[in-house]
Scaffold this motif. Sequence first.
Motif, PDB file in Angstrom:
ATOM      1  N   ASP A 133      -1.007  -4.196   3.135  1.00 40.09           N
ATOM      2  CA  ASP A 133      -0.032  -4.921   3.961  1.00 40.09           C
ATOM      3  C   ASP A 133      -0.333  -6.420   3.986  1.00 40.09           C
ATOM      4  O   ASP A 133       0.574  -7.247   3.859  1.00 40.09           O
ATOM      5  CB  ASP A 133      -0.026  -4.374   5.391  1.00 40.09           C
ATOM      6  N   ALA A 134      -1.602  -6.773   4.128  1.00 38.36           N
ATOM      7  CA  ALA A 134      -1.995  -8.188   4.168  1.00 38.36           C
ATOM      8  C   ALA A 134      -1.680  -8.872   2.844  1.00 38.36           C
ATOM      9  O   ALA A 134      -1.203 -10.015   2.820  1.00 38.36           O
ATOM     10  CB  ALA A 134      -3.484  -8.318   4.492  1.00 38.36           C
ATOM     11  N   PHE A 135      -1.927  -8.176   1.743  1.00 36.89           N
ATOM     12  CA  PHE A 135      -1.644  -8.765   0.430  1.00 36.89           C
ATOM     13  C   PHE A 135      -0.144  -8.987   0.249  1.00 36.89           C
ATOM     14  O   PHE A 135       0.279 -10.046  -0.223  1.00 36.89           O
ATOM     15  CB  PHE A 135      -2.181  -7.858  -0.685  1.00 36.89           C
ATOM     16  N   LYS A 136       0.655  -8.020   0.638  1.00 35.09           N
ATOM     17  CA  LYS A 136       2.114  -8.165   0.528  1.00 35.09           C
ATOM     18  C   LYS A 136       2.603  -9.355   1.349  1.00 35.09           C
ATOM     19  O   LYS A 136       3.437 -10.138   0.884  1.00 35.09           O
ATOM     20  CB  LYS A 136       2.809  -6.886   0.976  1.00 35.09           C
ATOM     21  N   GLU A 137       2.087  -9.501   2.561  1.00 36.96           N
ATOM     22  CA  GLU A 137       2.468 -10.636   3.415  1.00 36.96           C
ATOM     23  C   GLU A 137       2.037 -11.964   2.785  1.00 36.96           C
ATOM     24  O   GLU A 137       2.766 -12.957   2.840  1.00 36.96           O
ATOM     25  CB  GLU A 137       1.853 -10.496   4.809  1.00 36.96           C
ATOM     26  N   HIS A 138       0.856 -11.968   2.192  1.00 40.57           N
ATOM     27  CA  HIS A 138       0.351 -13.181   1.544  1.00 40.57           C
ATOM     28  C   HIS A 138       1.261 -13.574   0.379  1.00 40.57           C
ATOM     29  O   HIS A 138       1.590 -14.759   0.211  1.00 40.57           O
ATOM     30  CB  HIS A 138      -1.090 -12.961   1.067  1.00 40.57           C
ATOM     31  N   ILE A 139       1.674 -12.612  -0.409  1.00 38.71           N
ATOM     32  CA  ILE A 139       2.550 -12.873  -1.555  1.00 38.71           C
ATOM     33  C   ILE A 139       3.913 -13.384  -1.079  1.00 38.71           C
ATOM     34  O   ILE A 139       4.491 -14.289  -1.682  1.00 38.71           O
ATOM     35  CB  ILE A 139       2.695 -11.613  -2.439  1.00 38.71           C
ATOM     36  N   ILE A 140       4.414 -12.822   0.002  1.00 38.54           N
ATOM     37  CA  ILE A 140       5.684 -13.311   0.565  1.00 38.54           C
ATOM     38  C   ILE A 140       5.535 -14.774   0.982  1.00 38.54           C
ATOM     39  O   ILE A 140       6.412 -15.601   0.708  1.00 38.54           O
ATOM     40  CB  ILE A 140       6.134 -12.424   1.753  1.00 38.54           C
TER      41      ILE A 140
END
Length: 99
Positions: free
Chosen positions: A81-88
Amino acid sequence: MASLDTIIHQPVRLKIMSSLMSLDAEEKVDFTYLKTLLDLTDGNLGAHLNKLAAAGYVKIEKMFIDKKPKTFICLTGKGRDAFKEHIIALDNIVKGIQS
């Protein structure tokens, strides 16, 4: 709006997280494989993995296989989840949308 994650944003940790995101949710990777893939030293990879583990982003499992120590790493749900948010957040910056 998504924001950059200072833990993930460091270049080596971003590479580690990107590599682990390519795995299925329950899949894990061997420490030596990850070290070779990212061209890191044992100490460098270990230090970054410990930082990611302290944040709850990766799980580190140590075991013995044929009397030899082996370390396996996988992403946690929190890490995904943190990685997805970072990419966004990165995508928003690239698109010129400031948070």
